[in-house]
Design a protein around this motif. Structure first.
Motif, PDB file in Angstrom:
ATOM      1  N   LEU A 139       0.835  -1.193   0.000  1.00 56.92           N
ATOM      2  CA  LEU A 139       0.000   0.000   0.000  1.00 56.92           C
ATOM      3  C   LEU A 139       0.875   1.250   0.000  1.00 56.92           C
ATOM      4  CD1 LEU A 139      -2.566  -1.054   2.769  1.00 56.92           C
ATOM      5  CD2 LEU A 139      -2.937  -1.122   0.285  1.00 56.92           C
ATOM      6  N   ASP A 142      -0.287   6.506   2.432  1.00 55.67           N
ATOM      7  CA  ASP A 142      -1.597   6.899   2.949  1.00 55.67           C
ATOM      8  C   ASP A 142      -2.465   5.702   3.313  1.00 55.67           C
ATOM      9  OD1 ASP A 142      -2.077   5.937   0.406  1.00 55.67           O
ATOM     10  OD2 ASP A 142      -3.188   7.696  -0.292  1.00 55.67           O
ATOM     11  N   ARG A 144      -3.626   3.484   1.290  1.00 54.82           N
ATOM     12  CA  ARG A 144      -4.535   3.128   0.198  1.00 54.82           C
ATOM     13  C   ARG A 144      -3.752   2.423  -0.918  1.00 54.82           C
ATOM     14  NH1 ARG A 144      -9.248   5.832   1.768  1.00 54.82           N
ATOM     15  NH2 ARG A 144     -10.328   4.850   0.015  1.00 54.82           N
ATOM     16  N   ASN A 169     -11.368  -5.999   0.263  1.00 57.54           N
ATOM     17  CA  ASN A 169     -12.315  -4.905   0.028  1.00 57.54           C
ATOM     18  C   ASN A 169     -13.551  -5.060   0.924  1.00 57.54           C
ATOM     19  OD1 ASN A 169     -13.623  -2.661  -1.227  1.00 57.54           O
ATOM     20  ND2 ASN A 169     -14.731  -4.045  -2.578  1.00 57.54           N
ATOM     21  N   HIS A 171     -10.358  -3.112   3.237  1.00 57.33           N
ATOM     22  CA  HIS A 171      -9.009  -3.633   3.468  1.00 57.33           C
ATOM     23  C   HIS A 171      -8.781  -3.948   4.946  1.00 57.33           C
ATOM     24  CE1 HIS A 171      -4.922  -4.272   1.869  1.00 57.33           C
ATOM     25  NE2 HIS A 171      -4.559  -4.050   3.125  1.00 57.33           N
ATOM     26  N   VAL A 176      -9.550   0.612   5.225  1.00 58.54           N
ATOM     27  CA  VAL A 176      -9.871   1.441   4.064  1.00 58.54           C
ATOM     28  C   VAL A 176     -11.032   0.814   3.289  1.00 58.54           C
ATOM     29  CG1 VAL A 176      -9.046   2.132   1.770  1.00 58.54           C
ATOM     30  CG2 VAL A 176      -7.616   2.502   3.794  1.00 58.54           C
ATOM     31  N   HIS A 178     -12.305   0.964  -0.178  1.00 53.13           N
ATOM     32  CA  HIS A 178     -11.884   1.451  -1.489  1.00 53.13           C
ATOM     33  C   HIS A 178     -13.047   2.156  -2.188  1.00 53.13           C
ATOM     34  CE1 HIS A 178      -8.385  -1.011  -0.794  1.00 53.13           C
ATOM     35  NE2 HIS A 178      -9.120  -2.108  -0.766  1.00 53.13           N
ATOM     36  N   GLU A 182     -11.344   4.192  -7.213  1.00 52.95           N
ATOM     37  CA  GLU A 182     -10.149   3.360  -7.021  1.00 52.95           C
ATOM     38  C   GLU A 182     -10.356   1.969  -7.612  1.00 52.95           C
ATOM     39  OE1 GLU A 182      -8.093   4.951  -2.894  1.00 52.95           O
ATOM     40  OE2 GLU A 182     -10.012   3.892  -2.765  1.00 52.95           O
TER      41      GLU A 182
END
Length: 393
Positions: A139, A142, A144, A169, A171, A176, A178, A182
């Motif tokens: 990653l 940040d 992401r 997804n 994460h 996170v 997404h 993204e």
């Protein structure tokens, strides 16, 4: 939330310590366990009722999965405005088993599986056990997806082999969620380089008010998703999952071994059907409680362990904590079955608080630990106070 009480504030420590699951048995009664992803909640009443009826009837035979698929489809339409077709779905034992089944459908032995670390430890173990080679595309700073790193990894995949990207997804462990943009960028990149995507979407129902869950298959008709109710309703011990193929590759499901559909347990199917069909109010109450804990945790850390860095997760009930400022030197990984490395080892020994060590999550996990905040606020407060005292020492 209706009339449903916050599920995280119902059970006391004396009740929780009677549990026989690994969360409560691994470290003994002096330790506050905030490690493995189990919630400290009672069962949602619709699920408990379905299981009681099953037991009272002696209904402990083989699973019938039709209602399970129907309940999931209704839930997906209501929560995410997503309407996959029933023929796109196959029951599987659990999410990671389903992910491996998908990898076997789209590739061969010794193919490459790319993962974005730090990431859920079985993302390394399960593909390797299935004869794949795992490559990290870490990653970004940040937390992401780093698309430059992904493109480099996609471009350098094994020549002549079929590469797959295993997506978390939302994460785990960073929390996170997404964005659609993204995921669209990921789908385009995977198409450009001939990489197939398999999305572990087990935390999909656990997204907070400042974010939104986008099902991966809504942006990539050639991908796979694996779903389960186990995380959102605390059903990890009741095995059942769903493997979902993208619209353009549904025909590939014909190559699944016939025994794949025998993997879910009957109790798991019964419980997860009830969760998807009747567990909405309980889920909303749990999310409200988790969101309150998500707001409380940074305040507790600021008071007791101010040098610990935490980015508020957009989803899951997992907080990814950075202990770098405390000067920890991580030890070599002794295996994910021994969750006692780096800051986690110190806190287990000195604070009697169990976290999951960062090393198990791969590159980017150094000097980190994962904290499960699906607990009562009293337990969470005591745990962070213990951590702070131990870190001062």
């Amino acid at each position: 939330m209706g009339d449903v009480q916050n599920p995280l504030e119902i059970l006391g420590l004396d009740q929780l310590r009677r549990r026989q699951s690994i969360k409560w048995r691994a470290f003994g009664d002096e330790v506050l366990p905030l490690w493995v992803a189990e919630m400290d909640t009672p069962l949602a009443e619709p699920i408990a009722r379905a299981l009681r009826d099953m037991i009272e009837l002696g209904d402990t035979g083989y699973p019938h999965t039709g209602p399970y698929v129907d309940a999931f489809l209704h839930f997906a339409q209501q929560r995410w405005d997503w309407t996959p077709r029933p023929e796109q779905i196959r029951p599987v034992r659990d999410v990671m088993t389903g992910a491996v089944e998908a990898l076997q459908l789209i590739g061969e032995l010794w193919d490459t599986v790319i993962v974005s670390s730090p990431v859920y430890p079985p993302f390394f173990m399960y593909p390797v056990s299935a004869g794949r080679r795992v490559v990290e595309a870490p990653l970004g700073a940040d937390g992401r997806l780093d698309f430059d790193m992904l493109e480099e990894s996609f471009n350098l995949r094994t020549t002549g082999g079929q590469a797959a990207y295993l997506l978390s997804n939302p994460h785990n462990p960073t929390g996170v969620a997404h964005t659609k943009r993204e995921l669209e960028q990921l789908a385009q990149l995977s198409a450009d380089y001939g990489v197939r995507v398999v999305a572990d979407e087990i935390h999909a129902p656990l997204v907070y008010s400042n974010a939104k869950f986008t099902p991966y298959l809504t942006v990539d008709p050639r991908g796979y998703s694996v779903m389960s109710a186990s995380k959102a309703w605390n059903l990890a011990g009741l095995k059942a999952g769903l493997l979902i193929a993208g619209e353009e590759v549904t025909s590939e499901l014909a190559a699944l071994a016939p025994e794949t559909s025998h993997g879910p347990s009957h109790a798991g199917v019964v419980a997860q059907t009830a969760a998807y069909a009747e567990g909405h109010e309980w889920l909303d109450a749990a999310l409200a409680g988790l969101e309150a804990n998500r707001a409380l945790l940074p305040e507790l850390l600021a008071e007791s362990a101010p040098e610990v860095k935490m980015t508020s997760p957009e989803s899951t009930y997992l907080a990814w904590l950075d202990f770098t400022a405390y000067g920890f030197d991580d030890e070599p990984n002794g295996g994910v079955e021994t969750p006692v490395l780096g800051p986690a080892k110190h806190l287990l020994s000195e604070a009697k608080v169990a976290l999951t060590p960062g090393h198990a999550f791969g590159t980017g996990g150094e000097r980190h630990a994962r904290l499960n905040f699906a607990a009562s606020q009293a337990v969470l407060t005591e745990a962070v106070q213990r951590m702070g005292a131990a870190l001062e020492r």
